[in-house]
Design a protein around this motif. Structure first.
Motif, PDB file in Angstrom:
ATOM      1  N   ARG A 166     -78.721   9.838  -4.438  1.00  0.00           N
ATOM      2  CA  ARG A 166     -78.910   9.197  -3.313  1.00  0.00           C
ATOM      3  C   ARG A 166     -78.144   7.987  -3.120  1.00  0.00           C
ATOM      4  NH1 ARG A 166     -79.930  12.853   0.688  1.00  0.00           N
ATOM      5  NH2 ARG A 166     -81.803  13.859   0.343  1.00  0.00           N
ATOM      6  N   ASP A 167     -77.332   7.684  -4.374  1.00  0.00           N
ATOM      7  CA  ASP A 167     -76.494   6.333  -4.177  1.00  0.00           C
ATOM      8  C   ASP A 167     -75.169   6.367  -3.783  1.00  0.00           C
ATOM      9  OD1 ASP A 167     -75.130   7.964  -6.159  1.00  0.00           O
ATOM     10  OD2 ASP A 167     -75.339   6.585  -7.938  1.00  0.00           O
ATOM     11  N   GLY A 168     -74.720   7.449  -3.351  1.00  0.00           N
ATOM     12  CA  GLY A 168     -73.519   7.653  -2.621  1.00  0.00           C
ATOM     13  C   GLY A 168     -72.209   8.018  -3.598  1.00  0.00           C
ATOM     14  N   HIS A 169     -72.508   8.221  -4.516  1.00  0.00           N
ATOM     15  CA  HIS A 169     -71.471   8.357  -5.612  1.00  0.00           C
ATOM     16  C   HIS A 169     -71.592   9.667  -6.313  1.00  0.00           C
ATOM     17  CE1 HIS A 169     -69.799   4.318  -5.364  1.00  0.00           C
ATOM     18  NE2 HIS A 169     -70.948   3.800  -5.399  1.00  0.00           N
ATOM     19  N   ASN A 170     -70.625  10.546  -6.141  1.00  0.00           N
ATOM     20  CA  ASN A 170     -70.660  11.858  -7.025  1.00  0.00           C
ATOM     21  C   ASN A 170     -69.193  12.474  -7.277  1.00  0.00           C
ATOM     22  OD1 ASN A 170     -70.785  14.969  -7.154  1.00  0.00           O
ATOM     23  ND2 ASN A 170     -72.980  14.302  -7.110  1.00  0.00           N
ATOM     24  N   LEU A 171     -69.140  12.257  -8.496  1.00  0.00           N
ATOM     25  CA  LEU A 171     -67.807  12.606  -9.077  1.00  0.00           C
ATOM     26  C   LEU A 171     -67.237  14.052  -8.732  1.00  0.00           C
ATOM     27  CD1 LEU A 171     -65.423  11.807 -10.867  1.00  0.00           C
ATOM     28  CD2 LEU A 171     -66.563  12.844 -12.853  1.00  0.00           C
ATOM     29  N   ILE A 172     -68.172  15.008  -8.896  1.00  0.00           N
ATOM     30  CA  ILE A 172     -67.809  16.427  -8.509  1.00  0.00           C
ATOM     31  C   ILE A 172     -67.398  16.444  -7.098  1.00  0.00           C
ATOM     32  CG2 ILE A 172     -68.498  18.757  -8.573  1.00  0.00           C
ATOM     33  CD1 ILE A 172     -70.259  17.922 -10.853  1.00  0.00           C
ATOM     34  N   PHE A 176     -63.526  17.343  -5.918  1.00  0.00           N
ATOM     35  CA  PHE A 176     -63.500  18.704  -5.318  1.00  0.00           C
ATOM     36  C   PHE A 176     -63.010  18.461  -3.668  1.00  0.00           C
ATOM     37  CE2 PHE A 176     -64.858  20.348  -9.445  1.00  0.00           C
ATOM     38  CZ  PHE A 176     -64.440  21.579  -9.320  1.00  0.00           C
ATOM     39  N   ALA A 177     -63.410  17.397  -3.415  1.00  0.00           N
ATOM     40  CA  ALA A 177     -62.965  17.073  -1.882  1.00  0.00           C
ATOM     41  C   ALA A 177     -61.596  16.817  -1.794  1.00  0.00           C
ATOM     42  CB  ALA A 177     -63.565  16.146  -1.361  1.00  0.00           C
ATOM     43  N   HIS A 178     -61.081  16.291  -2.920  1.00  0.00           N
ATOM     44  CA  HIS A 178     -59.598  16.137  -2.956  1.00  0.00           C
ATOM     45  C   HIS A 178     -58.716  17.618  -3.197  1.00  0.00           C
ATOM     46  CE1 HIS A 178     -59.058  11.850  -3.335  1.00  0.00           C
ATOM     47  NE2 HIS A 178     -59.493  11.844  -4.341  1.00  0.00           N
ATOM     48  N   GLN A 179     -59.547  18.585  -3.992  1.00  0.00           N
ATOM     49  CA  GLN A 179     -58.939  19.840  -3.826  1.00  0.00           C
ATOM     50  C   GLN A 179     -58.844  20.440  -2.676  1.00  0.00           C
ATOM     51  OE1 GLN A 179     -57.977  22.103  -6.601  1.00  0.00           O
ATOM     52  NE2 GLN A 179     -57.520  20.021  -7.421  1.00  0.00           N
ATOM     53  N   LEU A 180     -59.723  20.333  -1.912  1.00  0.00           N
ATOM     54  CA  LEU A 180     -59.876  21.222  -0.443  1.00  0.00           C
ATOM     55  C   LEU A 180     -58.799  20.206   0.240  1.00  0.00           C
ATOM     56  CD1 LEU A 180     -63.463  21.059   0.585  1.00  0.00           C
ATOM     57  CD2 LEU A 180     -62.281  23.117  -0.118  1.00  0.00           C
ATOM     58  N   ASP A 181     -58.483  18.834   0.245  1.00  0.00           N
ATOM     59  CA  ASP A 181     -57.380  18.028   0.723  1.00  0.00           C
ATOM     60  C   ASP A 181     -55.781  18.662   0.238  1.00  0.00           C
ATOM     61  OD1 ASP A 181     -55.848  16.497   2.121  1.00  0.00           O
ATOM     62  OD2 ASP A 181     -56.453  14.525   0.877  1.00  0.00           O
ATOM     63  N   GLN A 182     -55.977  19.054  -1.039  1.00  0.00           N
ATOM     64  CA  GLN A 182     -54.611  19.255  -1.701  1.00  0.00           C
ATOM     65  C   GLN A 182     -54.168  20.895  -1.356  1.00  0.00           C
ATOM     66  OE1 GLN A 182     -55.580  18.034  -5.368  1.00  0.00           O
ATOM     67  NE2 GLN A 182     -54.907  15.848  -5.126  1.00  0.00           N
ATOM     68  N   GLU A 183     -55.148  21.679  -0.781  1.00  0.00           N
ATOM     69  CA  GLU A 183     -54.777  23.006  -0.517  1.00  0.00           C
ATOM     70  C   GLU A 183     -53.167  23.438   0.171  1.00  0.00           C
ATOM     71  OE1 GLU A 183     -57.606  26.027   0.895  1.00  0.00           O
ATOM     72  OE2 GLU A 183     -59.331  25.197  -0.399  1.00  0.00           O
ATOM     73  N   ASP A 184     -53.287  22.403   0.992  1.00  0.00           N
ATOM     74  CA  ASP A 184     -52.011  22.688   1.789  1.00  0.00           C
ATOM     75  C   ASP A 184     -50.532  22.073   1.331  1.00  0.00           C
ATOM     76  OD1 ASP A 184     -52.312  20.007   2.385  1.00  0.00           O
ATOM     77  OD2 ASP A 184     -52.019  20.158   4.511  1.00  0.00           O
ATOM     78  N   GLY A 185     -50.930  21.408  -0.302  1.00  0.00           N
ATOM     79  CA  GLY A 185     -49.751  20.761  -0.846  1.00  0.00           C
ATOM     80  C   GLY A 185     -49.626  19.376  -0.684  1.00  0.00           C
ATOM     81  N   VAL A 239     -64.450  10.022  -0.436  1.00  0.00           N
ATOM     82  CA  VAL A 239     -65.638   8.930  -0.207  1.00  0.00           C
ATOM     83  C   VAL A 239     -66.624   9.399   0.867  1.00  0.00           C
ATOM     84  CG1 VAL A 239     -66.230   6.765  -0.046  1.00  0.00           C
ATOM     85  CG2 VAL A 239     -64.408   7.232  -1.442  1.00  0.00           C
ATOM     86  N   ALA A 240     -65.804   9.717   2.162  1.00  0.00           N
ATOM     87  CA  ALA A 240     -66.893  10.059   3.018  1.00  0.00           C
ATOM     88  C   ALA A 240     -67.431  11.527   2.794  1.00  0.00           C
ATOM     89  CB  ALA A 240     -65.891  10.658   4.437  1.00  0.00           C
ATOM     90  N   THR A 241     -66.845  12.309   1.918  1.00  0.00           N
ATOM     91  CA  THR A 241     -67.532  13.657   1.727  1.00  0.00           C
ATOM     92  C   THR A 241     -68.815  13.183   0.859  1.00  0.00           C
ATOM     93  OG1 THR A 241     -65.475  14.904   1.941  1.00  0.00           O
ATOM     94  CG2 THR A 241     -67.518  15.429   0.420  1.00  0.00           C
ATOM     95  N   GLU A 242     -68.638  12.246  -0.272  1.00  0.00           N
ATOM     96  CA  GLU A 242     -69.727  11.908  -1.072  1.00  0.00           C
ATOM     97  C   GLU A 242     -70.861  11.214  -0.183  1.00  0.00           C
ATOM     98  OE1 GLU A 242     -68.407   9.615  -5.076  1.00  0.00           O
ATOM     99  OE2 GLU A 242     -66.881   9.394  -3.422  1.00  0.00           O
TER     100      GLU A 242
END
Length: 274
Positions: A166-172, A176-185, A239-242
């Motif tokens: 519940r601290d708002g920080h989660n590395l995974i 992996f949110a970045h991975q979703l963002d980077q899917e279109d290159g 960060v918003a996803t975390e």
């Protein structure tokens, strides 16, 4: 004439392969999803994914299926002498696959390998020092998401995140949110959305929330989201996803439009979990 026939046959075989390959992949994934989850994996998920029991029975079942596919398709590599364990693989898969419960039918398609460090690692980065001088600086990092084929994580941080959901920080979740963002290159804080019309609303909501965070941080006001989200729109989305998964009620209270946009994208309502 013979050459033309050979070319035509080759093109036909390639076309058939392009059609058949995704079909075979989908069938293989469906078989994996139906396999029973090993008892050890289930115990590890319950131990290291604190919100697992807050999911509905249907969501838990779908998450288990996604984990099976993820573990079958991704390679895990230990770095700096780290021996990769079942706990590491299952924990990473369980948290990452939360982001797939919206049934996008993709499994971070560009990602091939997950590199795991025991703790923080150092990278050398070129940095400009004046108009003509470029020097190398060392940076300490906990994780990275590469647009090519790799995610880098640190096990020590993953364990800390499991203990402090519940601290708002989660590395995974972040990487992996970045991975979703980077899917279109591109890494610009805009993942692939279902409809073309969705992008207008996404950009409007995200831009407003990003500006609000930047202003609050600039004025040193307390914020629900981490200040790292002000770095750029890509980091803001991560960060918003975390925050969405770890501090959902606070995010909904302070940024209702942002919460609704993420709720629609991830097809989940974490604020309703226990």
């Amino acid at each position: 004439m013979l050459q033309a026939l050979i070319v035509l046959l080759t093109v036909s075989l390639i076309a058939v392969g392009i059609f058949i390959q995704p079909l075979l992949q989908r069938q293989h994934r469906e078989r994996l999803k139906k396999q029973p989850l090993p008892p050890l994996w289930r115990a590890l998920i319950e131990q290291n994914l604190p919100i697992y029991h807050q999911l509905s029975p249907n969501q838990r079942q779908r998450l288990q299926g996604h984990i099976q596919v993820f573990l079958a398709e991704k390679q895990f590599i230990g770095c700096r002498g780290l021996q990769v364990s079942e706990e590491m693989k299952v924990t990473i898969a369980a948290v990452a696959c939360l982001l797939l419960l919206n049934e996008r039918s993709t499994y971070f398609p560009k990602l091939k390998s997950i590199l795991i460090y025991p703790d923080a690692y150092i990278v050398k980065q070129p940095a400009a020092n004046g108009p003509y001088v470029v020097e190398e600086r060392q940076e300490v990092r906990l994780g990275e998401s590469w647009s090519r084929d790799q995610v880098l994580l640190t096990w020590q941080e993953i364990q800390a995140d499991a203990r402090n959901w519940r601290d708002g920080h989660n590395l995974i979740l972040h990487e992996f949110a970045h991975q979703l963002d980077q899917e279109d290159g591109k890494a610009e804080g805009v993942p692939i959305l279902k409809k073309r019309t969705d992008y207008v609303r996404w950009r409007e909501v995200m831009s407003n929330a990003y500006d609000q965070l930047c202003q609050a941080v600039g004025r040193r006001y307390p914020t629900v989201m981490d200040s790292y989200g002000t770095k750029n729109p890509a980091e803001f989305f991560a960060v918003a996803t975390e925050t969405f998964f770890e501090k959902p009620r606070q995010l909904r209270a302070h940024h209702p439009a942002l919460y609704t946009e993420l709720e629609q994208y991830y097809q989940l309502d974490p604020a309703a979990w226990g």
